[in-house]
Design an enzyme around this catalytic site. Sequence first.
Site, PDB file in Angstrom:
ATOM      1  N   GLY A 105       9.001   7.667  74.302  1.00  0.00           N
ATOM      2  CA  GLY A 105       9.686   8.861  75.091  1.00  0.00           C
ATOM      3  C   GLY A 105       8.525   9.516  75.664  1.00  0.00           C
TER       4      GLY A 105
ATOM      5  N   ASN B  26      15.496  19.735  71.766  1.00  0.00           N
ATOM      6  CA  ASN B  26      15.534  19.045  70.225  1.00  0.00           C
ATOM      7  C   ASN B  26      15.186  20.026  69.076  1.00  0.00           C
ATOM      8  OD1 ASN B  26      12.950  19.205  71.999  1.00  0.00           O
ATOM      9  ND2 ASN B  26      12.011  19.166  69.974  1.00  0.00           N
TER      10      ASN B  26
ATOM     11  N   GLN C 224      16.974  13.381  73.549  1.00  0.00           N
ATOM     12  CA  GLN C 224      17.910  13.763  72.404  1.00  0.00           C
ATOM     13  C   GLN C 224      19.554  13.614  72.503  1.00  0.00           C
ATOM     14  OE1 GLN C 224      17.513  14.785  69.256  1.00  0.00           O
ATOM     15  NE2 GLN C 224      15.095  15.101  69.494  1.00  0.00           N
TER      16      GLN C 224
ATOM     17  N   GLY D 281      13.657   4.941  71.655  1.00  0.00           N
ATOM     18  CA  GLY D 281      14.395   4.162  70.964  1.00  0.00           C
ATOM     19  C   GLY D 281      14.596   4.714  69.526  1.00  0.00           C
TER      20      GLY D 281
ATOM     21  N   CYS E  23       5.085  22.226  62.929  1.00  0.00           N
ATOM     22  CA  CYS E  23       4.687  21.604  61.802  1.00  0.00           C
ATOM     23  C   CYS E  23       3.857  20.111  61.929  1.00  0.00           C
ATOM     24  CB  CYS E  23       5.613  21.768  60.552  1.00  0.00           C
ATOM     25  SG  CYS E  23       7.060  21.179  61.259  1.00  0.00           S
TER      26      CYS E  23
HETATM   27  C1  LIG Z   1      10.967  13.024  70.491  1.00  0.00           C
HETATM   28  C2  LIG Z   1      11.113  13.544  71.765  1.00  0.00           C
HETATM   29  C3  LIG Z   1      10.208  13.023  72.586  1.00  0.00           C
HETATM   30  C4  LIG Z   1       9.224  12.017  72.702  1.00  0.00           C
HETATM   31  O1  LIG Z   1       9.639  10.846  72.231  1.00  0.00           O
HETATM   32  P1  LIG Z   1       8.677   9.697  71.444  1.00  0.00           P
HETATM   33  O2  LIG Z   1       9.284   8.316  71.659  1.00  0.00           O
HETATM   34  O3  LIG Z   1       8.513  10.218  70.142  1.00  0.00           O
HETATM   35  O4  LIG Z   1       7.281   9.959  72.158  1.00  0.00           O
HETATM   36  C5  LIG Z   1      10.376  13.650  73.937  1.00  0.00           C
HETATM   37  N1  LIG Z   1      11.384  14.609  74.291  1.00  0.00           N
HETATM   38  C6  LIG Z   1      12.404  14.899  73.214  1.00  0.00           C
HETATM   39  C7  LIG Z   1      13.176  15.991  73.767  1.00  0.00           C
HETATM   40  C8  LIG Z   1      12.087  14.554  72.233  1.00  0.00           C
HETATM   41  O5  LIG Z   1      12.899  14.969  71.232  1.00  0.00           O
END
Ligand SMILES: *Cc1c(COP(=O)(O)O)cnc(C)c1O
Length: 391
Positions: free
Chosen positions: A72, A152, A180, A201, A326
């Site tokens: 992501g 998130n 999310q 994913g 954290c």
């Molecule tokens: C987890 C998250 C990401 C990052 O995704 P990854 O696959 O862990 O790099 C980006 N944006 C939001 C809102 C997320 O919750």
Amino acid sequence: MGNLIYLDHNATTPTDPRVVDAMLPYFNILYGNPSSIYSLAGEAAKAKEAARESVAKLLNAKPQEIVFTGCGTEADNFAVKGVAFANRAKGNHVITSKIEHHAVLNACKWLEKQGFDVSYISVDKYGGLDLDELKGSITDKTVLITIMHANNEVGTIEPIKEITGIAKDNGIYMHTDAVQTVGKIPVDVNELGVDLLSLSGHKFYGPKGVGALFIRKGTKIDSLLHGGHHEGLRRAGTENVPGIVGLGVACELAMEEREEEEKKLEALRDRLEEGITRSIDDVIVNGHPKMRLSGTLNICIKYVEGESMLLQLDHEGIAASSGSACTSGSLEPSHVLRAMGISPILAHGSLRFSMGRGNTARDIDKVIEVLPPIVSRLREMSPFGKDKEKN
Ligand SMILES: *Cc1c(COP(=O)(O)O)cnc(C)c1O
């Protein structure tokens, strides 16, 4: 970890066993490089394109508009940097919010070092974007607006359709980080009207290390990775075929199960919220009361530290998360809670529970049983104790 009660699904989800099963052959049986020409490779290429169709279908996009990425974070960086650089001749201004994930925030900070201007729009006490401030920040140099679909940490859902309307009225590209929301609420790129949309994913029962960026046909965007002729020249690098296959299956499962799951999660979330606010004093619920992800409960418990509660919960076999960053070991209070006007000291007492596919009402009842005594004990020892409040 047999008895673990996992309530941190916004951080990551377990990969669904059906996803794992679908992935396995692509490690050591159908392991061909999809770019090669023999039939072993053809099988991998076919599986990759089938997954692309599943992702597209979930988003109501066209398969050609889906580019697979390594996560992501990469999808967010691709959208933000790719659009900023490709449209630099038109302008050097990008608009985002103060509550974005660091994948967007730090991509924007980096753009500032490259000579771009970035406006970070405020949110209200619920985490909802200030649309007037957004409108007021648009200039004739603005090339991109990037606002997350849902946050998130607190789960607040942003009015993306409305924001896209504002972007379109001004001829500006619109990106949303939907990491999310995909698989949790309906995400339709045509309903939302966005030009770009990121997903990952591992946030909806797919594997880690694979994501995708929806890029609407005609969008001017530069690549981040240059190399071979993969992904229609938009993202070089031999494709993570098992991961992509897993992502495709996660999308299919989401199409079948999302609606029912959303209702179940909402019931669990409400049960937890009701149980905690009834049994513990001085609790504040964060996020929008209605426009909020069904599985997310973020609270501040006064006079205690989130980190201490997390450790105690871990002793009881419960995994949750706190508003301080954290992951980085940083004790900075959450930038999201701060942007919502919550004081640093209160933000330190935040907890996030994010429910998912495997959770039951019994899991929730266990939290409601063990959290109140944990809070009482910590409050007795706390330097932020109630009587010391005025210090
Ligand atoms: C987890 C998250 C990401 C990052 O995704 P990854 O696959 O862990 O790099 C980006 N944006 C939001 C809102 C997320 O919750």
